[in-house]
Write an enzyme that holds these catalytic residues in place. Structure first.
Site, PDB file in Angstrom:
ATOM      1  N   SER A 117       0.813  -1.211   0.000  1.00  0.00           N
ATOM      2  CA  SER A 117       0.000   0.000   0.000  1.00  0.00           C
ATOM      3  C   SER A 117       0.849   1.265   0.000  1.00  0.00           C
ATOM      4  CB  SER A 117      -0.927   0.001   1.218  1.00  0.00           C
ATOM      5  OG  SER A 117      -0.186  -0.152   2.412  1.00  0.00           O
ATOM      6  N   HIS A 138      -2.439  -2.671  -5.949  1.00  0.00           N
ATOM      7  CA  HIS A 138      -2.935  -2.363  -4.606  1.00  0.00           C
ATOM      8  C   HIS A 138      -4.456  -2.489  -4.546  1.00  0.00           C
ATOM      9  CE1 HIS A 138      -3.579   0.778  -1.208  1.00  0.00           C
ATOM     10  NE2 HIS A 138      -3.588  -0.461  -0.729  1.00  0.00           N
ATOM     11  N   GLU A 150      -5.303   0.105  -7.452  1.00  0.00           N
ATOM     12  CA  GLU A 150      -4.246   1.017  -7.902  1.00  0.00           C
ATOM     13  C   GLU A 150      -3.180   0.179  -8.594  1.00  0.00           C
ATOM     14  OE1 GLU A 150      -3.836   4.829  -4.937  1.00  0.00           O
ATOM     15  OE2 GLU A 150      -3.063   2.929  -4.209  1.00  0.00           O
ATOM     16  N   ASN A 188      -3.424   6.387  -0.334  1.00  0.00           N
ATOM     17  CA  ASN A 188      -2.796   6.549   0.977  1.00  0.00           C
ATOM     18  C   ASN A 188      -2.024   7.851   1.083  1.00  0.00           C
ATOM     19  OD1 ASN A 188      -3.734   4.306   2.389  1.00  0.00           O
ATOM     20  ND2 ASN A 188      -2.257   2.961   1.396  1.00  0.00           N
TER      21      ASN A 188
END
Length: 289
Positions: A117, A138, A150, A188
């Site tokens: 991540s 991800h 992702e 993130n």
């Protein structure tokens, strides 16, 4: 039938295995032991049972998906896979060791992907057998519910690798976004500073746990408050990602909140340990401060 390998049978790995099997892929699921891998499949069975009860899928569809998931004793059995997805804990040294081991059995055309991540893909690719066939993929938790992947290419990732993994994600019914190999990628990079700032606000006495969560839930129209979400993700994971952002950018705005560090040091990781910003041992979550 194409075979996908999933390394890590915890919450994320099991979710990836489930959606892959539901999409018709044969899944080799491994963990530190065959027992752990089998436990991961058992958890998937329970999740699919709930979908049958809610009439989201049929019993036949459940049985077909479960039949496609094969727990294996180690990554040494991943040889038949055209794609292997690592979904281990968010520790770089653990991931590198996995890549070195599975690289010994992968075919010359197989793709190795990491569900990291936040850790840079270009750096992780150094431990892969072929950086051109290494990519970041991800998924988001819970994988069967969240509709996004992702896709992160490293410096050496080939176009063919990106296209193959994009096609795989689309077969799972996921939307694909492409992110450059920057710390935290897209989600993130934006999310963790918000969760971290909520920890700062709590630590500085700006408001209570419940009021911070309710303010963000209703004031920002979020489905859950930031401290509840941090507990759901895992405070240890939040801290690891925040540290990657801080160390990767050198920007002080990503400095981990002292209260987040303290909770992790106490072993209060959130839902998975039954205690984080909330205590989950009772019928309803109760704030721990």
């Amino acid at each position: 039938m194409q075979t996908v390998g999933v390394i890590g049978a915890g919450q994320m790995g099991a979710g990836i295995a489930q959606v892959s099997a539901q999409a018709g892929f044969h899944v080799l699921l491994s963990d530190v032991s065959l027992e752990r891998a089998a436990a991961g499949k058992a958890g998937i069975a329970k999740a699919l049972d709930r979908l049958v009860t809610k009439e989201k899928i049929t019993a036949d569809a459940r049985d077909a998906a479960l039949a496609l998931i094969e727990p294996v004793a180690s990554v040494a059995e991943m040889g038949p896979a055209f794609l292997v997805i690592e979904a281990a804990t968010e520790r770089e040294e653990i991931k590198r060791a996995i890549f070195a081991e599975v690289g010994k059995v992968l075919s010359d055309t197989a793709i190795l992907a990491s569900n990291t991540s936040s850790i840079p893909i270009t750096r992780l690719a150094q431990a892969a057998p072929d950086a051109g066939r290494f990519v970041g993929v991800h998924f988001f938790n819970p994988v069967p519910v969240m509709g996004l992947i992702e896709l992160i290419r490293g410096l050496a990732t080939s176009d063919a690798t990106v296209q193959a993994v994009e096609a795989f994600g689309q077969k799972l019914g996921k939307a694909i976004v492409h992110a450059n190999d920057a710390p935290g990628f897209i989600v993130n990079r934006i999310l963790m500073p918000m969760l971290n700032e909520a920890c700062f606000a709590l630590g500085e006495g700006v408001a209570t746990i419940r009021d911070i969560d309710l303010a963000c839930q209703l004031g920002l129209n979020h489905p859950m408050g930031p401290l509840t979400l941090a507990d759901f993700i895992g405070l240890d994971t939040c801290l690891e990602i925040t540290r990657v952002l801080f160390e990767g950018t050198g920007d002080p705005k990503f400095r981990p909140a002292p209260l987040l560090v303290k909770y992790v040091e106490a072993g209060w990781f959130g839902r998975k340990t039954k205690r984080g910003f909330y205590d989950y041992t009772g019928a309803e979550p109760v704030p721990t401060r």
